[in-house]
Design a protein around this motif. Structure first.
Motif, PDB file in Angstrom:
ATOM      1  N   ALA A  35       0.832  -1.208   0.000  1.00 28.69           N
ATOM      2  CA  ALA A  35       0.000   0.000   0.000  1.00 28.69           C
ATOM      3  C   ALA A  35       0.864   1.255   0.000  1.00 28.69           C
ATOM      4  N   LYS A  36       1.911   1.253   0.809  1.00 28.13           N
ATOM      5  CA  LYS A  36       2.809   2.413   0.810  1.00 28.13           C
ATOM      6  C   LYS A  36       3.398   2.647  -0.578  1.00 28.13           C
ATOM      7  N   GLY A  37       3.753   1.565  -1.254  1.00 24.65           N
ATOM      8  CA  GLY A  37       4.308   1.676  -2.596  1.00 24.65           C
ATOM      9  C   GLY A  37       3.307   2.247  -3.588  1.00 24.65           C
ATOM     10  N   TRP A  38       2.042   1.827  -3.472  1.00 24.47           N
ATOM     11  CA  TRP A  38       1.009   2.358  -4.375  1.00 24.47           C
ATOM     12  C   TRP A  38       0.846   3.863  -4.189  1.00 24.47           C
ATOM     13  N   PHE A  39       0.825   4.313  -2.933  1.00 21.58           N
ATOM     14  CA  PHE A  39       0.669   5.747  -2.693  1.00 21.58           C
ATOM     15  C   PHE A  39       1.919   6.521  -3.104  1.00 21.58           C
ATOM     16  N   GLU A  40       3.084   5.955  -2.871  1.00 21.45           N
ATOM     17  CA  GLU A  40       4.313   6.624  -3.292  1.00 21.45           C
ATOM     18  C   GLU A  40       4.335   6.812  -4.814  1.00 21.45           C
ATOM     19  N   PHE A  97       1.663   9.471  -5.747  1.00 22.01           N
ATOM     20  CA  PHE A  97       2.110  10.826  -5.411  1.00 22.01           C
ATOM     21  C   PHE A  97       3.113  11.331  -6.443  1.00 22.01           C
ATOM     22  N   ALA A  98       4.050  10.451  -6.818  1.00 21.82           N
ATOM     23  CA  ALA A  98       5.066  10.857  -7.799  1.00 21.82           C
ATOM     24  C   ALA A  98       4.434  11.132  -9.164  1.00 21.82           C
ATOM     25  N   THR A 143       2.138  14.453   2.369  1.00 24.28           N
ATOM     26  CA  THR A 143       2.630  13.236   3.030  1.00 24.28           C
ATOM     27  C   THR A 143       1.519  12.198   3.122  1.00 24.28           C
ATOM     28  N   TYR A 144       1.904  10.932   2.982  1.00 27.66           N
ATOM     29  CA  TYR A 144       0.963   9.834   3.192  1.00 27.66           C
ATOM     30  C   TYR A 144       1.314   9.102   4.478  1.00 27.66           C
ATOM     31  N   ARG A 145       0.294   8.812   5.293  1.00 27.89           N
ATOM     32  CA  ARG A 145       0.505   8.080   6.543  1.00 27.89           C
ATOM     33  C   ARG A 145      -0.453   6.891   6.610  1.00 27.89           C
ATOM     34  N   TYR A 146       0.121   5.747   6.857  1.00 27.83           N
ATOM     35  CA  TYR A 146      -0.624   4.487   6.933  1.00 27.83           C
ATOM     36  C   TYR A 146      -0.954   4.210   8.399  1.00 27.83           C
ATOM     37  N   CYS A 147      -2.248   4.164   8.709  1.00 34.01           N
ATOM     38  CA  CYS A 147      -2.686   3.793  10.056  1.00 34.01           C
ATOM     39  C   CYS A 147      -3.250   2.374  10.021  1.00 34.01           C
ATOM     40  N   TYR A 148      -2.999   1.628  11.086  1.00 33.65           N
ATOM     41  CA  TYR A 148      -3.605   0.303  11.215  1.00 33.65           C
ATOM     42  C   TYR A 148      -4.839   0.404  12.089  1.00 33.65           C
ATOM     43  N   CYS A 149      -5.954  -0.106  11.589  1.00 34.00           N
ATOM     44  CA  CYS A 149      -7.227  -0.109  12.302  1.00 34.00           C
ATOM     45  C   CYS A 149      -7.241  -1.295  13.270  1.00 34.00           C
ATOM     46  N   THR A 150      -7.005  -1.021  14.536  1.00 30.77           N
ATOM     47  CA  THR A 150      -6.752  -2.090  15.504  1.00 30.77           C
ATOM     48  C   THR A 150      -7.938  -3.025  15.704  1.00 30.77           C
ATOM     49  N   LYS A 151      -9.170  -2.544  15.442  1.00 36.55           N
ATOM     50  CA  LYS A 151     -10.333  -3.407  15.702  1.00 36.55           C
ATOM     51  C   LYS A 151     -10.336  -4.645  14.813  1.00 36.55           C
ATOM     52  N   SER A 152      -9.591  -4.626  13.696  1.00 33.91           N
ATOM     53  CA  SER A 152      -9.540  -5.794  12.814  1.00 33.91           C
ATOM     54  C   SER A 152      -8.883  -6.979  13.507  1.00 33.91           C
ATOM     55  N   GLU A 203      -4.138   5.768  -7.579  1.00 35.07           N
ATOM     56  CA  GLU A 203      -3.772   6.859  -8.487  1.00 35.07           C
ATOM     57  C   GLU A 203      -4.978   7.738  -8.809  1.00 35.07           C
ATOM     58  N   GLU A 204      -6.130   7.120  -8.976  1.00 39.29           N
ATOM     59  CA  GLU A 204      -7.328   7.892  -9.303  1.00 39.29           C
ATOM     60  C   GLU A 204      -7.775   8.737  -8.118  1.00 39.29           C
ATOM     61  N   ILE A 205      -7.717   8.180  -6.909  1.00 41.35           N
ATOM     62  CA  ILE A 205      -8.068   8.943  -5.702  1.00 41.35           C
ATOM     63  C   ILE A 205      -7.143  10.144  -5.555  1.00 41.35           C
ATOM     64  N   VAL A 206      -5.845   9.908  -5.659  1.00 40.54           N
ATOM     65  CA  VAL A 206      -4.865  10.983  -5.490  1.00 40.54           C
ATOM     66  C   VAL A 206      -5.033  12.060  -6.559  1.00 40.54           C
TER      67      VAL A 206
END
Length: 463
Positions: free
Chosen positions: A60-65, A68-69, A76-85, A282-285
């Motif tokens: 996922a980080k790679g897709w956003f990187e 962005f490029a 900046t992109y920040r990846y949060c983990y949803c702990t309830k999962s 890419e479409e979201i960004v």
């Protein structure tokens, strides 16, 4: 005539796949010999393949990187983990190896955050995004976190009364977000999500409670829809409505600089599954950038809160077919040595599909079956595979044991199933094994929990 199970798979799917292969006629999952796992630990068996968690985070980080490029997106992109999962320590420990942040849902989540902070797994700079409806203990615990110096703790306001409660609980200055109550798809039983503040009320809320409030700094707008991130007109329409609100707020509030698009990345539920993650990112960004540029505002920093995507594809459950019951001329019930209600609650509660494959006997003839659990409950069955409500497995033979695996089960099943507590018909939680790789890439396994005992259940029941 092609009547073997392997022929069925070959003519139906692209196999082998990224995660599945046959070696010596037995199924392997990410190079793990599953029959050897059964021989060592028995069945029923739950397992977690920890490296998959890190792999998905970095995908996922790679897709956003890349996105962005490609869009020249200056934020900046920040990846949060949803702990309830999955709240398990081994999951958080693995996820936090990858420079990520945390999203919480309830009061006890904050106790997990405090434990992780005490052990050095997170720092005061880690973002802790606090979602959910907040009252009493949750408010108190968030305030404790803020008072301890967690300056990137961001409670996301879910209703109009939360902000005064937070201000009463701490004297420190703190950051907040606002969650938008998205409108649901037409097929839903209700029009608007119960979570968050309605589109039309957000500006008034900002003016009445945040503007001119020296203790509070608005940093984030939070957007999430229940169906997740999908390439549908509904999703893009809701995203644009969210961006409209963001731009209006940004022009009123210069401190607002972040957009949280929530979670919702899907995970594989079939060998035929396809989803173009890179295209969606890419479409979201690009759409966020285009709307912001047209409105003359800076693009926001982006946050995501992937839960199922982070941990779902790391989990699996293995069962043995104990017996087969021919109930009529068409229906054969293959009985597993556990319960779907106990171990895969989503399979019966919301008819969720998981990847289902046999571990052995791939070169035997196959048959159509129904799968039943051990409880005396008519809902304890699985009959929702990809093949139009049909399950095909190697033919049952009482002298040739058949083992089956359900894959990508790592999100929600333990918490929804009441892990370690009472189970329907007192069918116990199975043994749980953790699978890792050492520095040389060799597979290492260890027992996380033994199978639940009668003594543990009787103790809960007061006997």
């Amino acid at each position: 005539m092609n009547t073997k199970y392997i022929d069925l798979i070959d003519q139906t799917y692209h196999f082998p796949s990224e995660e599945f292969d046959l070696v010596d006629r037995q199924l392997q999952f990410h190079g793990i010999d599953l029959m050897s796992l059964v021989q060592e630990y028995g069945s029923p068996l739950k397992f977690t393949y920890l490296p998959k968690i890190s792999e998905n985070i970095n995908r996922a980080k790679g897709w956003f990187e890349t996105a962005f490029a490609k869009a020249d997106y200056q934020a900046t992109y920040r990846y949060c983990y949803c702990t309830k999962s999955s709240h398990f320590k081994h999951v958080l420990d693995e996820a936090l190896k990858n420079d990520i942040h945390i999203e919480t849902s309830s009061a006890f989540d904050i106790n997990i955050v405090k434990s992780l902070k005490a052990s050095g797994k997170i720092t005061k700079d880690t973002y802790v995004v606090c979602n959910g409806f907040k009252r009493d203990l949750y408010i108190e615990n968030i305030a404790d976190l803020i008072n301890s110096g967690q300056h990137n703790c961001i409670p996301v306001i879910d209703n109009l009364e939360e902000l005064p409660l937070l201000q009463q609980a701490t004297e420190k200055k703190f950051k907040v977000g606002i969650r938008i109550a998205s409108e649901e798809e037409p097929k839903f039983e209700f029009y608007t999500s119960r979570l968050g503040i309605g589109y039309k009320n957000i500006q008034a809320f900002y003016k009445n409670q945040i503007e001119g409030n020296d203790q509070v700094e608005l940093k984030m707008l939070h957007f999430f829809i229940n169906t997740g991130i999908r390439d549908t007109a509904y999703y893009w329409n809701e995203l644009h409505k969210c961006l409209k609100v963001y731009i209006q707020l940004k022009k009123m509030c210069p401190s607002l600089d972040s957009l949280n698009i929530g979670g919702g990345f899907p995970i594989k539920n079939s060998l035929a599954y396809e989803f173009d993650y890179q295209y969606m990112v890419e479409e979201i960004v690009s759409q966020i950038k285009l709307v912001c540029e047209d409105s003359g505002v800076e693009v926001p920093h982006l946050f995501t809160e992937f839960g199922s995507f982070t941990v779902g594809e790391s989990g699996g459950a293995i069962y043995k077919i104990l017996h087969q019951k021919q109930q009529n001329d068409r229906e054969k019930w293959s009985m597993i040595n556990s319960s779907f209600i106990t171990t895969l609650p989503d399979s019966w509660a919301i008819s969720k599909r998981f990847i289902l494959l046999p571990l052995n006997r791939w070169h035997d003839e196959y048959e159509r079956v129904l799968l039943g659990g051990l409880t005396c409950d008519s809902d304890d069955y699985y009959n929702s595979e990809q093949n139009v409500n049909a399950i095909y497995l190697p033919k049952y033979h009482k002298d040739k044991p058949l083992y089956i695996g359900f894959f990508n089960t790592g999100a929600y099943q333990e918490s929804i199933g009441g892990y370690g507590g009472l189970q329907h018909c007192l069918i116990p939680n199975p043994k749980h094994v953790l699978i890792e790789r050492d520095e040389n890439g060799e597979i290492q396994t260890r027992i996380f929990r033994e199978q639940q005992t009668s003594e543990q259940m009787l103790n809960i029941l007061g006997y």
